[in-house]
Design an enzyme around this catalytic site. Structure first.
Site, mmCIF file in Angstrom:
data_model
loop_
_atom_site.group_PDB
_atom_site.id
_atom_site.type_symbol
_atom_site.label_atom_id
_atom_site.label_comp_id
_atom_site.label_asym_id
_atom_site.label_seq_id
_atom_site.Cartn_x
_atom_site.Cartn_y
_atom_site.Cartn_z
ATOM 1 N N ASP A 135 -10.163 -9.163 8.216
ATOM 2 C CA ASP A 135 -11.605 -9.032 7.940
ATOM 3 C C ASP A 135 -12.276 -10.405 7.934
ATOM 4 O O ASP A 135 -13.378 -10.578 8.452
ATOM 5 C CB ASP A 135 -11.847 -8.349 6.596
ATOM 6 C CG ASP A 135 -11.946 -6.838 6.743
ATOM 7 O OD1 ASP A 135 -11.626 -6.332 7.833
ATOM 8 O OD2 ASP A 135 -12.329 -6.162 5.772
ATOM 9 N N TYR A 157 0.815 -1.209 0.000
ATOM 10 C CA TYR A 157 0.000 0.000 0.000
ATOM 11 C C TYR A 157 0.855 1.268 0.000
ATOM 12 O O TYR A 157 0.351 2.369 -0.211
ATOM 13 C CB TYR A 157 -0.940 0.028 1.212
ATOM 14 C CG TYR A 157 -2.004 -1.057 1.199
ATOM 15 C CD1 TYR A 157 -2.362 -1.702 0.019
ATOM 16 C CD2 TYR A 157 -2.658 -1.431 2.358
ATOM 17 C CE1 TYR A 157 -3.330 -2.692 0.002
ATOM 18 C CE2 TYR A 157 -3.636 -2.428 2.353
ATOM 19 C CZ TYR A 157 -3.961 -3.042 1.170
ATOM 20 O OH TYR A 157 -4.923 -4.018 1.160
ATOM 21 N N LYS A 216 3.674 -15.271 1.378
ATOM 22 C CA LYS A 216 3.640 -16.099 0.175
ATOM 23 C C LYS A 216 5.092 -16.318 -0.275
ATOM 24 O O LYS A 216 5.510 -15.863 -1.354
ATOM 25 C CB LYS A 216 2.823 -15.401 -0.926
ATOM 26 C CG LYS A 216 1.330 -15.380 -0.651
ATOM 27 C CD LYS A 216 0.640 -16.689 -0.966
ATOM 28 C CE LYS A 216 0.564 -16.905 -2.449
ATOM 29 N NZ LYS A 216 -0.011 -18.252 -2.762
ATOM 30 N N ASP A 254 -4.880 -7.235 5.824
ATOM 31 C CA ASP A 254 -6.126 -6.533 5.532
ATOM 32 C C ASP A 254 -7.232 -7.569 5.273
ATOM 33 O O ASP A 254 -8.337 -7.504 5.827
ATOM 34 C CB ASP A 254 -5.896 -5.663 4.290
ATOM 35 C CG ASP A 254 -6.940 -4.592 4.119
ATOM 36 O OD1 ASP A 254 -7.860 -4.531 4.942
ATOM 37 O OD2 ASP A 254 -6.852 -3.833 3.140
ATOM 38 N N ASP A 307 -2.522 -17.977 1.586
ATOM 39 C CA ASP A 307 -3.750 -18.536 0.991
ATOM 40 C C ASP A 307 -4.188 -19.787 1.763
ATOM 41 O O ASP A 307 -5.371 -19.979 2.044
ATOM 42 C CB ASP A 307 -3.563 -18.834 -0.499
ATOM 43 C CG ASP A 307 -2.313 -19.639 -0.808
ATOM 44 O OD1 ASP A 307 -1.419 -19.716 0.057
ATOM 45 O OD2 ASP A 307 -2.224 -20.197 -1.919
#
Ligand code: NAD
Length: 370
Positions: A253, A142, A192, A249, A225
């Site tokens: 959530d 970001y 990852k 992020d 993942d």
């Protein structure tokens, strides 16, 4: 010794309504537990823009830097949607996070037994769930450069850059290990590393910090993942999860929704220790200013009250008092007190107002003294 200090920034919409209930809780701890806080209150977000033409004044920013902990309600609302980006209410919050350098975002996913049926997962999978996601908040994709949309030949190309330094990874890893020591002593790091160099570095640095400074904490690594799958399959296998800004992020959530209701979710954002040893800290509910119910006494104050419980635990090292407050909330729910957001189809039942919910928490705190 002076009293611990708090800056309260209720903000917009339901922010002031839920914060009024937190004020009751703070007063209760002062009157009954000998915990007196020096409390200052100021403006942030749309209300600060209305008063000063900016969503956060320099004077408020200075106060936030000086106190032991900042407690924020929520910012924003439709009234401010057409404002220039530079003075939007959210800019006030972003300035606080940036200038206080709050690099570790703590999002607990805790499922109160009485609310287990609110989850979209099976009761057994979520009842009693208590995990903590630590998301890196100030770096990663970001913020990385280069970024932008550029033209290459006949088409546009969107570019963002995932970039992490060793020190950025190490400091958020330390935050996660410190937290684990106050909980079940287990950290799972997610990245990852199979496809991203920044993930390889992330994994290496987390392992190095562990081996050198936290060998007593159990550490595991998982691809992000796979982590998402495991979070929905059997979330109770985790204690603390540490991950980067982007994966955090998404995963925070996802984990939050395991518990059902936005009105129940607290958060903390922590930075480096100050001279007194306490971390720079901002505590706030996950929800926004909920303009659709603002001013109607319908808001659930629990997320904001539980954010104050996090302040007790992480800024003031008052774990027992934090537990007392969390158990008071748990008791209120077990007794069947519900704001509208926590009701499914209880025919004919009248929801509790924001103030009634706050009063019920105070009564449960009072009962905990008996
Ligand atoms: P929201 O979280 O404000 O509301 C989403 C839904 O959840 C609404 O139906 C709302 O009524 C309900 N809800 C939220 N909190 C609740 C509570 N405590 N009790 C009962 N119900 C609750 O998100 P949104 O509608 O997308 O955004 C509204 C405004 O808030 C926007 O201006 C947005 O930018 C801002 N926002 C601010 C923050 C923040 O201050 N940290 C976070 C998210 C959104």
């Amino acid at each position: 010794m002076s009293n611990p200090s708090l800056l309260i920034l209720p903000g917009d919409g339901i922010g002031p309504e839920v914060m009024a209930e937190v004020r009751k809780v703070i007063d209760w701890f002062g009157a009954n537990r000998g915990l007196t806080f020096d409390v200052d209150e100021d403006l942030v977000g749309g209300c600060a823009y209305d008063a000063h033409g900016t969503p956060l004044t320099d004077a408020t920013m200075e106060k936030a830097q000086a106190v032991d902990a900042v407690l924020l309600g929520a910012v924003g609302g439709p009234k401010y949607d057409s404002l220039d980006f530079s003075v939007k209410p959210e800019r006030g919050l972003l300035r606080l996070r940036k200038e206080m350098d709050l690099y570790a975002n703590l999002r607990p996913a805790q499922c109160f037994d009485a609310l287990a049926d609110f989850s979209s997962l099976k009761h057994d999978v979520v009842a009693g769930l208590d995990i903590m996601i630590v998301r890196e908040l100030t770096s990663g994709v970001y913020f990385g450069e280069p970024r932008g949309i550029v033209r290459e030949g006949n088409e546009r190309v969107g570019i963002n850059t995932q970039r992490y330094t060793e020190s950025e990874i190490a400091r958020v890893a330390r935050a996660a290990f410190e937290l684990a020591r106050k909980r079940d002593n287990r950290v799972c790091s997610m990245e990852k590393a199979n496809v991203m160099e920044s993930g390889v570095l992330w994994r290496d640095v987390v392992q190095e910090v562990h081996d050198a400074e936290y060998p007593d904490v159990e550490l595991s690594h998982m691809y992000a993942d796979a982590g998402a799958m495991q979070l929905t399959r059997w979330p109770k296998q985790f204690d603390v999860i540490v991950t980067d800004n982007l994966f955090g992020d998404l995963l925070s959530d996802l984990a939050a929704m395991l518990t059902g209701s936005l009105g129940m979710l607290p958060s903390a954002s922590l930075g480096a220790p100050m001279a007194n040893g306490r971390p720079k800290a901002l505590y706030e509910p996950v929800h926004g200013s909920a303009p659709d119910i603002a001013g109607q006494g319908k808001a659930n104050p629990c997320a904001c009250i539980l954010s104050f419980a996090m302040a007790l635990r992480y800024s003031f090292d008052l774990g027992e008092e934090a537990t007392r407050l969390e158990q008071a909330v748990q008791k209120v729910l077990a007794d069947g007190v519900r704001t509208a957001d926590l009701m499914q189809s209880e025919a004919g039942a009248t929801p509790a107002t924001t103030a009634q919910m706050g009063d019920a928490v105070i009564a449960a705190l009072q009962a905990s003294q008996a």
